[in-house]
Design a protein around this motif. Structure first.
Motif, PDB file in Angstrom:
ATOM      1  N   GLY A  46      84.620  71.374 -22.247  1.00 26.52           N
ATOM      2  CA  GLY A  46      84.290  70.278 -23.208  1.00 26.52           C
ATOM      3  C   GLY A  46      83.934  69.389 -22.111  1.00 26.52           C
ATOM      4  O   GLY A  46      82.621  68.647 -22.658  1.00 26.52           O
ATOM      5  N   TYR A  49      80.316  69.469 -20.727  1.00 29.58           N
ATOM      6  CA  TYR A  49      79.461  69.257 -21.947  1.00 29.58           C
ATOM      7  C   TYR A  49      78.997  68.426 -22.290  1.00 29.58           C
ATOM      8  O   TYR A  49      78.040  67.483 -22.752  1.00 29.58           O
ATOM      9  N   ASN A  50      80.199  67.002 -22.144  1.00 31.29           N
ATOM     10  CA  ASN A  50      80.626  65.522 -22.682  1.00 31.29           C
ATOM     11  C   ASN A  50      79.039  64.728 -21.610  1.00 31.29           C
ATOM     12  O   ASN A  50      78.401  64.402 -22.188  1.00 31.29           O
ATOM     13  N   ARG A  55      78.188  61.724 -22.975  1.00 27.40           N
ATOM     14  CA  ARG A  55      78.856  61.154 -24.093  1.00 27.40           C
ATOM     15  C   ARG A  55      80.589  60.395 -22.535  1.00 27.40           C
ATOM     16  O   ARG A  55      80.328  62.034 -22.122  1.00 27.40           O
ATOM     17  N   PRO A  62      85.303  68.069 -30.764  1.00 26.01           N
ATOM     18  CA  PRO A  62      84.159  69.197 -31.139  1.00 26.01           C
ATOM     19  C   PRO A  62      83.281  67.933 -31.637  1.00 26.01           C
ATOM     20  O   PRO A  62      83.128  67.692 -32.598  1.00 26.01           O
ATOM     21  N   HIS A  63      81.896  67.533 -31.825  1.00 32.47           N
ATOM     22  CA  HIS A  63      81.187  66.583 -32.298  1.00 32.47           C
ATOM     23  C   HIS A  63      79.832  67.044 -33.005  1.00 32.47           C
ATOM     24  O   HIS A  63      79.468  66.097 -34.093  1.00 32.47           O
ATOM     25  N   SER A  67      78.998  71.601 -29.213  1.00 25.82           N
ATOM     26  CA  SER A  67      79.872  70.922 -28.784  1.00 25.82           C
ATOM     27  C   SER A  67      81.135  71.516 -29.309  1.00 25.82           C
ATOM     28  O   SER A  67      81.920  72.490 -28.552  1.00 25.82           O
ATOM     29  N   VAL A  70      80.824  75.476 -27.488  1.00 23.18           N
ATOM     30  CA  VAL A  70      81.771  75.280 -26.343  1.00 23.18           C
ATOM     31  C   VAL A  70      83.289  74.664 -26.025  1.00 23.18           C
ATOM     32  O   VAL A  70      83.633  76.089 -25.416  1.00 23.18           O
ATOM     33  N   TYR A  71      83.225  74.596 -27.326  1.00 20.77           N
ATOM     34  CA  TYR A  71      85.548  74.265 -27.012  1.00 20.77           C
ATOM     35  C   TYR A  71      85.621  75.703 -27.848  1.00 20.77           C
ATOM     36  O   TYR A  71      86.646  75.698 -26.834  1.00 20.77           O
TER      37      TYR A  71
END
Length: 256
Positions: A46, A49-50, A55, A62-63, A67, A70-71
């Motif tokens: 996570g 990915y951010n 981010r 998760p946004h 995401s 991915v989570y």
């Protein structure tokens, strides 16, 4: 291996369970450290990915749809690797050793039970904490053997929760004590390691906050890779002891 570590031949005291956990950890570390590393990396998917999305690092919430995917992948990967690590530790202390492919295959088969179990446990503990706090604390310990029951005893989600509660009958306080001692040991190592890194960096580069932060982060990840097998060994030692106590209690007072 001269001493039987799993399952023990007789019910153990708190100190004996902790000693068994240390012996399982020491005996299995060379073969389980890769799992520890992968568990930590999988748990950081996570954050990776951010960073890629620009981010800031933060709670793994998760946004958006990507995401969230991915989570979900991170969660499944962590559960799969943890289950495979526990299976490897049990096999090693029983004098066996399966291939990683076999372990991961068996671990993947537990995911359909582990995921709903994780949700049920989270809801149960959260409700208990919201109500009066203490029920939540009780359930955290009472349900702590539910996931091992899925992986090691092939239980379904509900059966695993019920089985864990049954194992804890008369053993809740001693299990809490074992987990508290384990948490203290892990915490002390983390704190000492971070302090040593901070001192070393001061000597090398002076008061460089960014360098201290970066070094501490790397160290925490490295310690996490070692902590995962240690926590797995503790869970295995506790589970084996509780199973033996449960079987002895079911057989009658004369067998305890």
């Amino acid at each position: 291996m001269s001493k039987r570590l799993y399952s023990p031949l007789r019910p153990q005291s708190i100190s004996e369970v902790l000693d068994t956990a240390f012996q399982i950890f020491a005996a299995s570390l060379p073969k389980t450290l890769p799992y520890g590393i992968w568990i930590i990396l999988a748990g950081q998917l996570g954050n990776i990915y951010n960073l890629a999305a620009g981010r800031p690092l933060g709670p793994l919430v998760p946004h958006d749809a990507p995401s969230g995917i991915v989570y979900g992948v991170s969660l499944i990967a962590v559960f799969t690797l943890w289950a495979a690590m526990i299976l490897r530790q049990r096999a090693m202390v029983q004098g066996e050793l399966n291939s990683m492919r076999v372990e991961l295959s068996r671990a993947l088969r537990t995911i359909p039970a582990l995921l709903p179990l994780a949700i049920l446990m989270t809801v149960a503990v959260a409700v208990g904490i919201v109500l009066l706090v203490l029920p939540g604390v009780y359930l955290m310990v009472a349900l702590s053997m539910a996931m091992p029951a899925v992986v090691l005893a092939s239980k379904g989600p509900i059966d695993a929760m019920i089985f864990s509660v049954h194992l804890m009958r008369g053993c809740w306080w001693r299990t809490l004590a074992i987990f508290l001692v384990t948490a203290v040991i892990v915490s002390v190592f983390y704190i000492l390691a971070i302090v040593l890194v901070a001192i070393a960096v001061q000597f090398v580069r002076g008061a460089d906050v960014a360098l201290v932060t970066a070094a501490s982060t790397v160290l925490i990840i490295a310690l996490g890779a070692f902590s995962a097998p240690f926590l797995g060994a503790t869970v295995l030692a506790v589970f084996g002891d509780l199973q033996l106590r449960h079987a002895a209690a079911a057989a009658g007072p004369a067998e305890i």
